[in-house]
Each structure stands twice: as structure tokens, then as C-alpha cells.
Motif scaffolding. Structure first.
Motif, PDB file in Angstrom:
ATOM      1  N   ILE A 456       0.871  -1.188   0.000  1.00 28.62           N
ATOM      2  CA  ILE A 456       0.000   0.000   0.000  1.00 28.62           C
ATOM      3  C   ILE A 456       0.899   1.226   0.000  1.00 28.62           C
ATOM      4  CG2 ILE A 456      -1.854   1.217   1.198  1.00 28.62           C
ATOM      5  CD1 ILE A 456      -2.453  -1.403   2.683  1.00 28.62           C
ATOM      6  N   ILE A 457       0.930   1.936  -1.112  1.00 28.95           N
ATOM      7  CA  ILE A 457       1.755   3.138  -1.220  1.00 28.95           C
ATOM      8  C   ILE A 457       0.872   4.357  -1.023  1.00 28.95           C
ATOM      9  CG2 ILE A 457       3.156   4.547  -2.774  1.00 28.95           C
ATOM     10  CD1 ILE A 457       4.234   2.029  -3.987  1.00 28.95           C
ATOM     11  N   ILE A 519       4.557   4.225   3.441  1.00 28.52           N
ATOM     12  CA  ILE A 519       4.096   5.615   3.474  1.00 28.52           C
ATOM     13  C   ILE A 519       5.297   6.550   3.386  1.00 28.52           C
ATOM     14  CG2 ILE A 519       2.607   7.263   4.678  1.00 28.52           C
ATOM     15  CD1 ILE A 519       1.286   4.557   3.947  1.00 28.52           C
ATOM     16  N   SER A 520       5.152   7.580   2.574  1.00 32.55           N
ATOM     17  CA  SER A 520       6.240   8.555   2.443  1.00 32.55           C
ATOM     18  C   SER A 520       6.487   9.250   3.779  1.00 32.55           C
ATOM     19  CB  SER A 520       5.871   9.602   1.381  1.00 32.55           C
ATOM     20  OG  SER A 520       4.741  10.347   1.786  1.00 32.55           O
ATOM     21  N   ALA A 606       8.561  -0.930  -1.310  1.00 34.27           N
ATOM     22  CA  ALA A 606       7.247  -1.389  -1.754  1.00 34.27           C
ATOM     23  C   ALA A 606       7.371  -2.295  -2.981  1.00 34.27           C
ATOM     24  CB  ALA A 606       6.345  -0.192  -2.071  1.00 34.27           C
ATOM     25  N   ILE A 607       8.236  -1.925  -3.915  1.00 36.06           N
ATOM     26  CA  ILE A 607       8.455  -2.726  -5.127  1.00 36.06           C
ATOM     27  C   ILE A 607       9.013  -4.103  -4.749  1.00 36.06           C
ATOM     28  CG2 ILE A 607       9.851  -2.929  -7.221  1.00 36.06           C
ATOM     29  CD1 ILE A 607       9.651   0.160  -7.445  1.00 36.06           C
ATOM     30  N   LYS A 608      10.015  -4.116  -3.890  1.00 36.53           N
ATOM     31  CA  LYS A 608      10.640  -5.383  -3.493  1.00 36.53           C
ATOM     32  C   LYS A 608       9.643  -6.289  -2.770  1.00 36.53           C
ATOM     33  CE  LYS A 608      15.372  -3.601  -3.119  1.00 36.53           C
ATOM     34  NZ  LYS A 608      16.506  -3.306  -2.190  1.00 36.53           N
ATOM     35  N   HIS A 609       8.815  -5.685  -1.933  1.00 44.76           N
ATOM     36  CA  HIS A 609       7.824  -6.484  -1.201  1.00 44.76           C
ATOM     37  C   HIS A 609       6.827  -7.124  -2.163  1.00 44.76           C
ATOM     38  CE1 HIS A 609       5.011  -7.740   1.884  1.00 44.76           C
ATOM     39  NE2 HIS A 609       4.045  -7.069   1.281  1.00 44.76           N
TER      40      HIS A 609
END
Length: 615
Positions: A456-457, A519-520, A606-609
Motif C-alpha cells: 500500500i503506497i 508511506i512517504s 514497496a516494489i521489493k515487497h
């Protein structure tokens, strides 16, 4: 009546291979709803195995030769078992199964229940099948042929050859469908109306060939055709044998085999139209009046030979039929179909298991949120379109809030050697901050885990000056800063876990390692790009190109921040154009390497996950 549950032991991929299985603990349990049920999932996820198990026990109206094969036994097993549990049995339906019925309580009322049992064994390489039995004791008694007639199912296989099935020929599928209809049932001792019509037609045919009137070539029909044949018959057999011309034997079965089905005023129909015509014909079985048997339709890969709009039109029509007393069990790979039905109808097939999306199994139902009901079923009914429905078939999911993330993340992933297409990862752009509605599809109230990594980004959405608490001269906090959105999402997921733990008997504090928020740490996605050590310079170039008036004179970092803040606050930032131009610049870069201190590192995590299950 309808199938409420299917249980499998050692059937194909569903089984541990032990021949001493416990009938109280099936290898797979599939719950079905009364109306529409759609099995969805990637290739080889077990959808067809579930349908074939149902067919093996019930048989179909198509008179197919269905029998257990060696490939139906789970690896290293010599014994399999299938159970079908029926509920919602009316009194009229129950009368056909009185010898085999049991009872269960529903709303303080006892209702009849039927359980079918099928077992088979391998002995010295040979299959030893048994009859289908029924009963409540785990063993049951043989179900007779008359009772089984009331349990046949309507079945349409994948990649249907509709043209062949609707063609006039011996034992055609169309003739079988029509023979099942009461309109074509004969009354004992009386000819059917169609037989009388064919008797008349045969009389006319016979008269035509035996006509002795001389025609234009000065010979009669009988002299040209019948007499030469009869002369040969006299020589080949004897003078007592004469030829006879007719259309077909005037029996209803033979007559129906001479009928084909098409569409009026249309010829050379395409595969898609023929497929729809064939489905319409098969569904006749479900429209029998005063029928006290099972009304079940199973369709594999409904989307076969159908374009997307046709898929949606048909699934909506079937969904309306499912509101009556017809049960549907469908399989599909189509996001179009998945997006057009109630989420509660979907059953995800994955990891040798099934994951129904009904209210008993997920957090998608109504829950209290700040004094209000927050029903994700209702939200997703409006916003889960075809582009987002591909998440059901993915091996990993990235939920993003806007176009900027959707455009840039695939390019960044590729540069990091995480090809999202190769890893079968779907990016789902929810177009808002409502990621949790979609994430709840993967957060379950039962003890199952889909094992689909979901990232979740989300933006922090808290401006820098609002994050820090205000402190007076004595060091006391005057006003608290806003709560970080990260904490809100993480707290929400933790709440789901606590509710789930209460609903199951397990006492382990099991949390989802697969659904995770990223989250940023700064204000927005674009603000993180501006502050990124790796992408900041390239982002400034596209900022200056797209918003020249704002950034043409920027020098120090503060000036860039002020310019971007003004555009963000006024909602005039051209986010999509900026993302597109930045993605082109990223393509030109030889390589990208992010440090943990980079403001953009949360995207990398997030990409790696999401790619954890990748190839």
C-alpha cells in the motif's frame, strides 16, 4: 436446493497423498452460495479440478462419459473421496431423496440436508470405482438411478465448439437438449405432433419418387430412379424387395437429430455469436416448469470467444437469473467478468486452496468507523472496475493513489531489475486515498493467508510545518502535530488482526506479513521526488520544463520547495505530465541506486515487497 459445500480428499492437486485420510478433515472445503459463484484465479490454480469433481458426482444433461481417471488421484495416493452437501431443499425436492436425507437446524427450524459421497481406489494400477452414495453417517447408501436423475447439472465446457453442437447430426447436443424438454415427451400409445408432420412429409417424398407422370425429358421420376434401383434389387436379392425413399424414421429422437439451430435472417455466424446461441439453448434445462430437481449451471471460462462487452452483458444476464432459484458455478480468467459481479460471489483459487470473498471471510463488510458504517463491498461495487480487477489474478499487488505512481513505478522497478510484468505484479491505481478498501480483499477473518504480497503506497499528506508540535519558551507542547497517515493505516491493519483473532479459536497473535503499508516520510509523492538524492535533479528538470513560469529562476533549494508547495496547495501541479516526462528520463539512465536515507526509498521497499513471489 443448491450445493452448499464441496469437500475433497486426495483429488488431483488437493491432497497430501495419504491413504489414511481423516474424513473429518478434508484437503479442500469449498463453500458455495445459493445464487452466483465465480471461481477466479491464475492458470493451474485448481478451478477446473473443482468443477470436474462436481461433474464426477452429479453427471450432466449432456450424457457425457465421465469417469474417474488415474490422474484424478493426488500424487502418491491410491484413494480419493468427494462429498457434496446440499441445503435449501424444499419439501417437493425432498420427496425424491427421503431414504437418504438428514436434518439440520436453521432459524430454530429443522430443515432437510443431503450429502452425496463418492470414493474410488487404485489397486495394482487399476481403478476401483464405487457407486455414488448418500447419507449422514460418513458412509451412506447407494443412490439409485431415479434419484440421480434429479441431480444432473447443466454444463458448458471451456472452448465450446458451438457450431458443431448445434448442427443437425446423430446424437447432436441440440437433440439431447430438446429431448429433455417436456414439449417433446411422448404420450404412451400416441404419436407426437412432429412424428405426424414427418409421416405426412414422408408420404409426399414417397409420392415424388413414385410419380409416373412423364416430364420434360419424356421419362417419369419412377422410371429414372426407382425402377433402375428395383431392377438391381431383384438381381441382387429377389423380386420381393423394393426400394423406399423417405426423410427419416418418424421417431421423435430421429426427427430432433435432423434439426439445427441458428439465428433468423443471419448466416455464417461467428464463433462469439454461435457461442451465445449455444449457451441460450443449454439454459433451457434451467427453465423447466414444475421441476423438483437441482437447478445448477456450470460454465468453464465463460469468456471463451466473447469480446469484453459481450462478457459483461452475459454475466449481468446470468446474475439476474441467479436471483431466482438457479445456482451458477463459473470459472473465469476475465477481469471484465470479475468487475461486474457482487464481490461476495467471488472465490479466489490460489496456493492449493480457496478464498471466498463473502462477509464471513473478509473485512469487506460493514464496520464502524468514526461512528459511521464503512462498507467496502458498497465502495468496491462502484470503483472496482476492469482495470483494477486484475489484482485477483496477480502474484503481487501495488496499490497506489494516482497516475504519477502508476506511470513511474514500473520504470523504476525495471531499472532495479524488478520487471513487474515478469513478476506478475499488478499496479492498481485507486485514484484516491481509499487503498484500504482494496487491501481488505486480502485481509481475512479466517485463519487463511492468500500469500499475495500487497504494497500500500500512500503519501504522508501532512505538510512539514504541520507535522512538528509547537513548543513554548518553557519547552511545553502547545499543540500536537497531526497523526501520521502511516500510523493510521498500520493501526487499522492491527485492528483487523485483533478482530480476526477474536473470531477464530487460535490464540496466536498472527499478523499479515503480506499486506504492508509503505508511506512517504515527507509531504507527497512529488515532494519526495524533489528531495530524492537519486531522482531530484531529473525531477527539477521536468518541473522547469512543464511549469516554466514557476521554476525558471529557481536557484537555492528553498525556492524549489516554495514553488512546488504553491502548485500542490493550489492543485495546479501537472502531475501526469511530470510523471510521463520523468519516466522518459529514467529510461535513459544507465542505472539507479537508492540509499536507505533517500526520501524515495519507501517506493523501493514497496516494489521489493510486491515482487516477493516473482519468477
Amino acid at each position: 436446493m443448491y450445493i452448499a459445500e464441496l469437500k475433497l480428499w486426495n483429488f488431483r492437486k488437493y491432497g497430501a497423498g495419504s491413504n489414511d485420510f481423516d474424513i473429518e478433515t478434508p484437503d479442500l472445503c469449498v463453500p458455495f452460495e445459493k445464487g452466483m459463484n465465480i471461481l477466479i484465479g491464475e492458470n493451474d490454480s485448481g478451478k477446473s479440478a473443482i468443477v470436474d469433481a462436481l461433474k464426477l458426482v452429479l453427471k450432466t444433461h449432456a450424457y457425457e462419459w465421465i469417469k474417474v481417471e488415474q490422474s484424478d488421484f493426488a500424487r502418491n495416493s491410491e484413494k480419493l473421496r468427494i462429498e457434496l452437501h446440499f441445503s435449501g431443499i424444499t419439501n417437493d425436492e425432498a420427496k425424491h431423496f427421503i431414504e437418504w436425507l438428514g436434518w439440520y437446524e436453521e432459524n430454530d427450524e429443522k430443515r432437510p440436508k443431503l450429502i452425496l459421497i463418492y470414493q474410488a481406489e487404485l489397486r495394482e494400477g487399476k481403478i476401483i470405482p464405487t457407486d455414488v452414495k448418500a447419507g449422514m453417517d460418513g458412509t451412506g447408501y447407494i443412490l439409485n438411478a431415479e434419484a440421480r436423475e434429479y441431480l444432473k447439472t447443466t454444463y458448458l465446457k471451456a472452448l465450446r465448439d458451438a457450431d458443431s453442437e448445434l448442427m443437425a447430426k446423430k446424437n447432436s447436443r441440440l437433440s439431447q437438449i430438446l429431448q429433455e424438454h417436456k414439449l417433446f415427451k411422448k404420450v404412451k400409445g400416441k404419436k407426437h405432433t412432429l412424428e405426424e408432420i414427418f409421416d405426412d412429409a414422408n408420404g409426399l417424398i414417397k409420392n415424388y419418387f413414385n410419380n409416373e407422370e412423364v416430364n420434360e425429358d419424356k421419362k417419369s421420376n419412377k422410371e429414372q430412379i426407382v425402377k433402375p434401383i428395383n431392377k438391381f434389387l431383384e438381381d441382387f436379392i429377389d423380386e420381393r424387395h423394393f426400394s423406399k425413399f423417405d426423410i427419416t424414421a418418424a421417431e421423435i429422437k430421429n426427427i430432433l437429430e435432423k434439426i439445427s439451430l441458428g439465428i433468423e435472417e443471419h448466416t455464417n455466424l461467428g464463433l462469439g455469436t454461435m457461442n451465445r446461441l449455444f449457451m441460450a439453448a443449454e439454459l433451457l434445462h434451467l427453465k423447466k416448469e414444475n421441476y423438483d430437481g437441482l437447478k445448477l449451471c456450470m460454465i468453464e471460462e465463460l469468456e471463451a470467444h466473447l469480446h469484453p462487452q459481450a462478457q459483461m452483458k452475459i454475466i449481468q444476464a446470468l446474475d439476474r437469473e441467479a436471483q431466482t432459484d438457479i445456482q451458477f458455478i463459473l470459472t473465469t480468467h476475465s477481469p471484465n467478468i470479475a468487475s461486474k459481479v457482487d464481490l461476495k460471489s467471488l472465490i479466489i483459487c490460489k496456493n492449493d486452496n480457496v478464498f471466498p470473498l463473502g462477509e464471513k471471510y473478509t473485512f469487506l463488510g460493514a464496520e464502524i468507523k468514526e461512528g459511521k458504517y464503512d462498507n467496502s463491498y458498497e465502495y468496491l461495487k462502484r470503483f472496482l472496475d476492469v482495470t483494477k480487477s486484475n489484482l485477483f489474478f496477480a502474484r503481487g499487488v501495488i496499490l497506489v493513489e494516482g497516475w504519477s505512481e502508476e506511470i513511474l513505478i514500473p520504470e523504476i522497478a525495471t531499472k532495479l531489475n524488478f520487471d513487474l510484468s515478469k513478476n506478475e505484479v499488478s499496479i492498481v491505481n485507486v485514484g484516491s486515498t481509499a487503498c484500504l478498501h482494496f487491501a481488505k480483499i486480502f485481509l481475512r477473518t479466517d485463519d487463511k493467508e492468500l500469500n499475495v504480497p500487497v504494497s500500500i503506497i500512500s503519501d504522508l499528506d501532512t505538510r512539514e510545518y504541520e507535522r512538528e508540535p509547537q513548543i513554548d519558551a518553557n519547552g511545553k507542547q502547545i499543540k500536537k502535530g497531526k497523526v501520521k497517515q502511516y500510523d493510521i493505516i498500520k493501526q487499522k491493519i492491527d485492528e483487523y488482526d485483533k478482530i480476526r483473532i477474536k473470531r477464530i479459536t487460535a490464540v496466536l497473535d498472527k499478523k499479515s506479513d503480506f499486506v504492508r503499508p509503505f508511506i512517504s516520510k515527507l509531504w507527497t509523492f512529488e515532494w519526495c521526488l524533489l528531495k530524492s538524492d537519486q531522482l531530484g535533479a531529473a525531477f527539477k528538470e521536468v518541473l522547469k520544463n512543464v511549469h516554466t513560469d514557476t521554476f525558471k529562476a529557481c536557484g537555492i533549494e528553498q525556492e524549489w520547495e516554495i514553488g512546488l508547495a504553491k502548485l500542490l496547495l493550489s492543485k495546479s501541479l501537472q502531475k501526469t505530465q511530470l510523471a510521463f516526462e520523468l519516466s522518459e528520463k529514467i529510461k535513459e539512465m544507465e542505472s539507479i541506486s537508492f540509499q536507505k536515507t533517500d526520501s524515495f526509498f519507501y517506493i523501493i521497499e514497496a516494489i521489493k515487497h510486491a515482487c516477493k513471489n516473482g519468477n
